[in-house]
Scaffold this motif. Structure first.
Motif, mmCIF file in Angstrom:
data_model
loop_
_atom_site.group_PDB
_atom_site.id
_atom_site.type_symbol
_atom_site.label_atom_id
_atom_site.label_comp_id
_atom_site.label_asym_id
_atom_site.label_seq_id
_atom_site.Cartn_x
_atom_site.Cartn_y
_atom_site.Cartn_z
ATOM 1 N N UNK A 20 0.844 -1.181 0.000
ATOM 2 C CA UNK A 20 0.000 0.000 0.000
ATOM 3 C C UNK A 20 0.885 1.239 0.000
ATOM 4 N N UNK A 21 0.303 2.367 -0.353
ATOM 5 C CA UNK A 21 1.038 3.622 -0.421
ATOM 6 C C UNK A 21 0.619 4.524 0.731
ATOM 7 N N UNK A 22 1.585 5.195 1.312
ATOM 8 C CA UNK A 22 1.334 6.136 2.397
ATOM 9 C C UNK A 22 1.824 7.510 1.998
ATOM 10 N N UNK A 23 1.089 8.516 2.417
ATOM 11 C CA UNK A 23 1.530 9.898 2.278
ATOM 12 C C UNK A 23 2.032 10.314 3.656
ATOM 13 N N UNK A 24 3.304 10.669 3.723
ATOM 14 C CA UNK A 24 3.937 11.043 4.981
ATOM 15 C C UNK A 24 4.253 12.535 4.957
ATOM 16 N N UNK A 25 4.320 13.129 6.141
ATOM 17 C CA UNK A 25 4.651 14.544 6.238
ATOM 18 C C UNK A 25 6.151 14.750 6.061
ATOM 19 N N UNK A 26 6.543 15.574 5.088
ATOM 20 C CA UNK A 26 7.963 15.830 4.872
ATOM 21 C C UNK A 26 8.499 16.817 5.902
ATOM 22 N N UNK A 27 9.765 17.047 5.940
ATOM 23 C CA UNK A 27 10.769 16.477 5.043
ATOM 24 C C UNK A 27 11.462 15.266 5.638
ATOM 25 N N UNK A 28 11.527 15.141 6.970
ATOM 26 C CA UNK A 28 12.315 14.064 7.556
ATOM 27 C C UNK A 28 11.424 13.141 8.365
ATOM 28 N N UNK A 29 11.171 11.994 7.815
ATOM 29 C CA UNK A 29 10.336 10.986 8.453
ATOM 30 C C UNK A 29 11.161 9.704 8.524
ATOM 31 N N UNK A 30 11.138 9.054 9.665
ATOM 32 C CA UNK A 30 11.915 7.819 9.809
ATOM 33 C C UNK A 30 11.048 6.592 9.548
ATOM 34 N N UNK A 31 11.714 5.496 9.332
ATOM 35 C CA UNK A 31 11.029 4.219 9.186
ATOM 36 C C UNK A 31 10.241 3.907 10.450
ATOM 37 N N UNK A 32 10.801 4.269 11.586
ATOM 38 C CA UNK A 32 10.126 4.054 12.870
ATOM 39 C C UNK A 32 8.791 4.810 12.920
ATOM 40 N N UNK A 33 8.747 6.030 12.380
ATOM 41 C CA UNK A 33 7.496 6.788 12.308
ATOM 42 C C UNK A 33 6.465 6.044 11.466
ATOM 43 N N UNK A 34 6.921 5.500 10.352
ATOM 44 C CA UNK A 34 6.028 4.742 9.472
ATOM 45 C C UNK A 34 5.505 3.499 10.172
ATOM 46 N N UNK A 35 6.374 2.780 10.870
ATOM 47 C CA UNK A 35 5.954 1.562 11.572
ATOM 48 C C UNK A 35 4.940 1.902 12.661
ATOM 49 N N UNK A 36 5.130 2.995 13.363
ATOM 50 C CA UNK A 36 4.149 3.422 14.381
ATOM 51 C C UNK A 36 2.792 3.666 13.747
ATOM 52 N N UNK A 37 2.806 4.270 12.591
ATOM 53 C CA UNK A 37 1.552 4.515 11.872
ATOM 54 C C UNK A 37 0.899 3.203 11.441
ATOM 55 N N UNK A 38 1.716 2.251 11.012
ATOM 56 C CA UNK A 38 1.183 0.943 10.614
ATOM 57 C C UNK A 38 0.590 0.196 11.804
ATOM 58 N N UNK A 39 1.257 0.260 12.952
ATOM 59 C CA UNK A 39 0.739 -0.405 14.149
ATOM 60 C C UNK A 39 -0.596 0.213 14.560
ATOM 61 N N UNK A 40 -0.737 1.526 14.403
ATOM 62 C CA UNK A 40 -2.011 2.179 14.715
ATOM 63 C C UNK A 40 -3.117 1.680 13.783
ATOM 64 N N UNK A 41 -2.764 1.430 12.531
ATOM 65 C CA UNK A 41 -3.745 0.953 11.543
ATOM 66 C C UNK A 41 -4.019 -0.538 11.691
ATOM 67 N N UNK A 42 -2.974 -1.305 11.997
ATOM 68 C CA UNK A 42 -3.077 -2.760 12.131
ATOM 69 C C UNK A 42 -2.540 -3.153 13.520
ATOM 70 N N UNK A 43 -3.355 -3.051 14.569
ATOM 71 C CA UNK A 43 -2.885 -3.268 15.944
ATOM 72 C C UNK A 43 -2.188 -4.603 16.191
ATOM 73 N N UNK A 44 -2.525 -5.641 15.446
ATOM 74 C CA UNK A 44 -1.890 -6.943 15.652
ATOM 75 C C UNK A 44 -0.385 -6.902 15.332
ATOM 76 N N UNK A 45 0.049 -5.921 14.550
ATOM 77 C CA UNK A 45 1.472 -5.787 14.235
ATOM 78 C C UNK A 45 2.328 -5.511 15.465
#
Length: 82
Positions: A20-45
């Motif tokens: 899936x595609x995500x729109x993230x807030x620039x300019x500096x976003x870490x992979x950890x930020x993305x994973x936190x967002x994924x866990x919020x969307x898919x709690x079982x993660x």
């Protein structure tokens, strides 16, 4: 900033999709930020996030890696077998 996330094995089962595609807030976003967002969307993660392997643009990386527009991120469970 657009980031494509590809899911493998158990992660694919949890999300119910291969990518899936995500729109993230620039300019500096870490992979950890993305994973936190994924866990919020898919709690079982949350049960798997500490054992996942991460790759950015087909190179393994740490959760602290910075993401850029157009990056492709792979989330993979640990490999097993021999």
């Amino acid at each position: 900033m657009n980031v494509v996330v590809r899911y493998y094995q158990k992660v694919r089962e949890i999300t119910g999709r291969s990518h899936e595609e995500f729109v993230m807030d620039p300019p500096f976003v870490t992979l950890q930020d993305l994973v936190s967002r994924l866990v919020a969307r898919y709690p079982e993660l949350v049960h798997h996030k500490n054992s996942l392997l991460y790759a950015r643009n087909e190179e393994y990386c740490e959760p602290t890696a910075q993401l850029a527009d157009g990056d492709v991120v792979d989330l993979m469970p640990p490999f097993s077998g021999g």
